[in-house]
Scaffold this motif. Structure first.
Motif, PDB file in Angstrom:
ATOM      1  N   CYS A  29       0.783  -1.206  -0.423  1.00 48.29           N
ATOM      2  CA  CYS A  29      -0.223   0.263   0.256  1.00 48.29           C
ATOM      3  C   CYS A  29       0.923   1.024   0.130  1.00 48.29           C
ATOM      4  N   CYS A  68       0.266   5.102   5.073  1.00 48.94           N
ATOM      5  CA  CYS A  68       0.705   3.896   4.951  1.00 48.94           C
ATOM      6  C   CYS A  68       2.159   4.506   4.684  1.00 48.94           C
ATOM      7  N   CYS A 106      -0.677   4.560   0.334  1.00 51.87           N
ATOM      8  CA  CYS A 106      -1.269   5.680   0.719  1.00 51.87           C
ATOM      9  C   CYS A 106      -0.332   6.444   1.173  1.00 51.87           C
TER      10      CYS A 106
HETATM   11 ZN   LIG Z   1      -1.978   2.185   2.931  1.00 50.81          ZN
END
Ligand SMILES: [Zn+2]
Ligand SMILES: [Zn+2]
Length: 143
Positions: free
Chosen positions: A32, A37, A34
Motif C-alpha cells: 500500500c 502507510c 497511501c
Molecule cells: Zn495504506
C-alpha cells in the motif's frame, strides 16, 4: 499463491521483546502506497499479509503493544512495539483479518505481493529507488 500454506512463521520486533508466530494461509499480500502507510512505515509503502484473525500465537511482549488508529479512517490502524517502534500484526477494525506487516517476519511467508494499492499516492522517488545500484551490504568506501 499457495492455498495450502499452514507452516508456522516466526516474527519479532526490532528489540525482540515482542515475538509471535503466525500461520497461513495468507489470502492476500498487498503493498500500500497511501500517504498514511508511507508515514506509518517511514518507507515507500506498507507490505501487509492478510490471514484469519486467529492465526497468531503471541510468544512474549504482548503488553508492550500499542495501537494507533485514525478515527476518520475506514481501515487504517497501526500496532507497534512501544519500546522500539516496530510495526506488529493486528486484527483489522472489522475483526475479519489479521494483518501482518511482512517485514517483521523472520521467514518466507510463501506468497509474493499480488497487488499494489494507492499507486497514485506513491512516493515520487519510489520507482527510481527500484533501479538504483545494488550492494550486498554497505557500498565500498570511496577512496
Ligand atoms: Zn495504506
Ligand atoms: Zn520492540
Amino acid at each position: 499463491m499457495s492455498d495450502e500454506q499452514t507452516g508456522m512463521i516466526a516474527g519479532s520486533c526490532l528489540c525482540s521483546q515482542v515475538a509471535f508466530q503466525v500461520w497461513g494461509r495468507f489470502a492476500r499480500f498487498v503493498l500500500c502506497h497511501c500517504s498514511r502507510c508511507r508515514k506509518a512505515t517511514a518507507a515507500a509503502h506498507a507490505a501487509n499479509l492478510f490471514t484469519g484473525p486467529g492465526h497468531i500465537h503471541w510468544l512474549r511482549g504482548r503488553e508492550l503493544i500499542r495501537r494507533y488508529q485514525i478515527p476518520e479512517a475506514r481501515s487504517f490502524s497501526k500496532c507497534f512495539c512501544s519500546h522500539c517502534g516496530s510495526a506488529l500484526p493486528y486484527v483489522s477494525r472489522n475483526g475479519e483479518h489479521l494483518i501482518v506487516p511482512a517485514g517483521v517476519l523472520d521467514g518466507d511467508p510463501g506468497v509474493v505481493p499480488e497487488r499494489q494499492i494507492f499507486w497514485d499516492s506513491r512516493a515520487c522517488w519510489h520507482e527510481a529507488g527500484l533501479v538504483a545500484p545494488r550492494f550486498a551490504e554497505y557500498p565500498p568506501v570511496a577512496g
